[in-house]
Design an enzyme around this catalytic site. Structure first.
Site, short mmCIF file in Angstrom:
data_model
loop_
_atom_site.label_atom_id
_atom_site.label_comp_id
_atom_site.label_asym_id
_atom_site.label_seq_id
_atom_site.Cartn_x
_atom_site.Cartn_y
_atom_site.Cartn_z
N GLU A 113 -1.80 -9.53 3.32
CA GLU A 113 -1.27 -9.90 4.78
C GLU A 113 -2.75 -10.33 5.56
O GLU A 113 -2.80 -11.13 6.23
CB GLU A 113 -0.75 -8.74 5.76
CG GLU A 113 -1.43 -7.62 6.18
CD GLU A 113 -1.28 -6.31 4.83
OE1 GLU A 113 -0.93 -6.73 3.71
OE2 GLU A 113 -1.51 -5.29 5.44
N HIS A 119 -3.81 -4.97 0.24
CA HIS A 119 -2.97 -5.67 1.46
C HIS A 119 -3.14 -7.38 1.46
O HIS A 119 -4.19 -8.01 2.02
CB HIS A 119 -3.96 -5.33 2.52
CG HIS A 119 -3.78 -3.62 2.86
ND1 HIS A 119 -2.82 -3.33 3.96
CD2 HIS A 119 -4.42 -2.49 2.28
CE1 HIS A 119 -2.92 -1.96 3.82
NE2 HIS A 119 -3.80 -1.59 2.98
N CYS A 166 0.71 -1.04 -0.07
CA CYS A 166 -0.11 -0.02 -0.07
C CYS A 166 1.16 1.10 0.06
O CYS A 166 1.49 1.55 -1.28
CB CYS A 166 -1.06 0.16 1.25
SG CYS A 166 -2.54 1.07 0.68
N1 GLN Z 1 -2.41 6.52 2.46
C1 GLN Z 1 -2.18 5.80 1.31
C2 GLN Z 1 -3.67 6.01 0.68
O1 GLN Z 1 -4.53 6.28 1.49
C3 GLN Z 1 -1.69 4.50 1.69
C4 GLN Z 1 -3.02 3.74 2.63
C5 GLN Z 1 -2.35 2.33 3.26
O2 GLN Z 1 -1.15 2.23 3.15
N2 GLN Z 1 -3.22 1.61 3.61
O3 GLN Z 1 -3.82 5.66 -0.41
#
Ligand code: GLN
Length: 539
Positions: A512, A510, A384
């Site tokens: 994970e 994600h 992310c």
């Molecule tokens: N802040 C970034 C976004 O909103 C990444 C979010 C995250 O790492 N969950 O796109």
């Protein structure tokens, strides 16, 4: 509600952090291993609608389900243990309960009535508990009540439990998790806090059926009898829950204590199958007897509270077991990484993982760590924000856009290589408005990520507002960073990769959240495998 569903409530006493989530997940695992269909639900007594707006320092990681719910990290344990997905219905907060009741009041559902904690709030709680068995005919629903008995904010939940026990009689059961502290000066285990905490429950009209006693030392029969005598619980229902070296050992400890048998007897359910935990035991055996050891750096800004990255560290454990390797995780505060110390901090690592996150704190260090991984050929996984930083790093140091950034941090950047998704621009509220939950992704055949999944179609969970800016895609691809995964419907880039590098993968989603004991996540497995190769080629 399916007529035959049984309800198990898990309450906590004496202190927080006794591990109700792990005990609940372990019991569920044992019941599942006997052939029962089980789900677990967490009721959180705070007033936030969900933990999505909480700082991880407050409450640890925010766990995201397939249906896009932002939930308590205990749901991650439920999925990792049971290997069954959870949903929004598995996590309810006081905020959500009140919101539902107030919306009903505004709609006129209670017209003419005074809306009160009892019966309206307690009814709403009971409905949310029973809703799970309406959605799916579970044999057993385990409901974990957050907080500690005696807290003002958990009173309506305990009252709802009292009412359900009265209404459903033998179909309900209460397990109270408590602490038996060892006083070193006296050289003794002490039962008094447990007596008091059961008394607190009794005052609220709830008699626990089973006590799970967290302890650092074995509970002998005399002590169990003493606890039983003071709490109206049968001796065989005083369960020792001793400290374990890994959470994955707890189901076996609970099995040795016959927790599942006691539960089934009390609920009048047959002990039909001897539980089959062979795969679980095999996992544990491999976990305890690794053949190799590697070092992985986890670079993030919440590293002081390891619960902030719970699913990532568990996914690393699962992937380590799949590779017969013990993964030593080095928690690196991204704020402390800079061009001067990056080599010293990371040169002995076989893999570098840059974590998700929000906001500007620690970004420069993340970018520095990624530069080091890219230039030195160390396997890299960016998740992310970690992936977004990899894109920024590449833009700055390979494409030469010195000011490249994400518009999250620099809205005026001349090279916004990460920018806000169109649909996000319409959002004015903060809570529950990100791109959340499972989306399809198509992988590029031949890429490392495709290699990992052995498939070109995957579905992964998301939680973000910003995204790779497709205007730059061609430029990136020509210079050696490819879009390796894409959502074909929206055109969003979900994964990037550097084919020239031994293993450099960034994912917008994600992975994970979907790693479980029985299904270690393929991307983590591939990352650890690449790190292991790195070790053998560099000694
Ligand atoms: N802040 C970034 C976004 O909103 C990444 C979010 C995250 O790492 N969950 O796109």
């Amino acid at each position: 509600m399916s007529k035959s569903t049984k309800f198990i409530f898990v309450t906590g006493g004496v202190t927080s952090s006794l591990g109700k989530g792990i005990i609940s997940a372990s019991l569920a695992k044992l019941l599942q291993a006997r052939g029962y269909s089980v789900t677990i639900q967490k009721l959180d007594p705070y007033i936030n609608i969900d933990p999505g707006t909480l700082n991880p320092y407050e409450h640890g990681e925010c766990y995201v389900t397939d249906d896009g719910a932002e939930t308590d990290l205990d749901l991650g344990h439920y999925e990792r243990f049971l290997n069954v997905p959870t949903s929004q219905a598995n996590n309810i907060t006081t905020g959500r309960i009140y919101k539902n009741v107030i919306e009903k009041e505004r709609r006129g559902d209670y017209l003419g009535k005074t809306v009160q904690v009892i019966p309206h709030i307690t009814n709403e709680i009971k409905e949310r508990i029973q809703e799970l068995s309406e959605q799916h005919p579970y044999d057993i629903v385990i409901t974990e009540i957050g907080g500690t008995v005696g807290d003002i904010e958990s009173l309506p939940y305990i009252e709802a439990v009292r009412q359900m026990m009265w209404e459903l009689e033998d179909d309900c059961l209460v397990i109270h998790l408590t602490l038996i502290p060892f006083l070193a000066a006296a050289g003794e285990l002490k039962t008094k806090p447990t007596q008091h905490s059961v008394k607190a429950l009794l005052e609220l009209g709830v008699q626990p059926d089973i006590l799970c006693c967290r302890t650092e030392h074995p509970l002998d029969l005399e002590l169990r009898k003493k606890i039983a005598r003071f709490t109206n619980v049968s001796v065989n229902a005083v369960i020792e829950a001793k400290d374990a070296s890994t959470i994955y050992e707890v189901p076996l400890f609970m099995q040795a204590e016959e927790l599942d048998s006691v539960v089934l007897d009390k609920l009048g359910l047959s002990k039909r199958n001897t539980p089959n935990l062979d795969q679980w035991k095999e996992f544990l055996d491999k976990l305890k007897n690794p053949k190799f050891e590697i070092n992985i750096a986890l670079v993030g800004k919440y590293v002081e509270l390891k619960d902030s990255y719970k699913s990532i560290s568990e996914a690393i454990i699962h992937a380590g077991v799949a590779n017969n390797v013990k993964v030593k995780v080095h928690w690196i505060q991204s704020e402390n990484v800079n061009a001067k110390n990056v080599q010293e901090l990371l040169h002995s690592m076989q893999g570098i993982l840059v974590a998700p996150g929000f906001g500007s704190r620690g970004i420069a260090g993340k970018i520095e760590a990624i530069r080091y991984a890219r230039e030195s050929g160390i396997p890299f996984l960016g998740i992310c924000l970690g992936m977004q930083c990899a894109v920024i790093e590449f833009a700055r140091n390979v494409l030469g856009y010195g000011d490249a950034h994400t518009t999250e941090i620099d809205p005026d950047s001349k090279h916004p290589v990460i920018s806000m998704m169109e649909e996000q621009k319409k959002q004015s509220n903060f809570g529950g408005t990100m791109r959340l939950g499972a989306y399809d992704c198509q992988l590029k055949p031949g890429s490392n990520i495709y290699q990992a999944y052995q498939s070109d179609q995957i579905k992964e969970r998301h939680r973000h507002r910003y995204e790779f800016n497709n205007e730059y895609l061609e430029h990136f691809q020509k210079a050696g960073m490819i879009g390796a995964g894409k959502n074909t419907e929206s055109g969003l880039i979900e994964a990037v990769e550097i084919p020239e590098h031994p293993w450099f993968v960034g994912v917008q989603y994600h992975p994970e959240y979907k790693s479980t004991v029985l299904n270690p996540h393929p991307l983590f497995v591939a990352f650890i495998e690449a790190a292991l190769k790195q070790k053998s080629s560099h000694g």
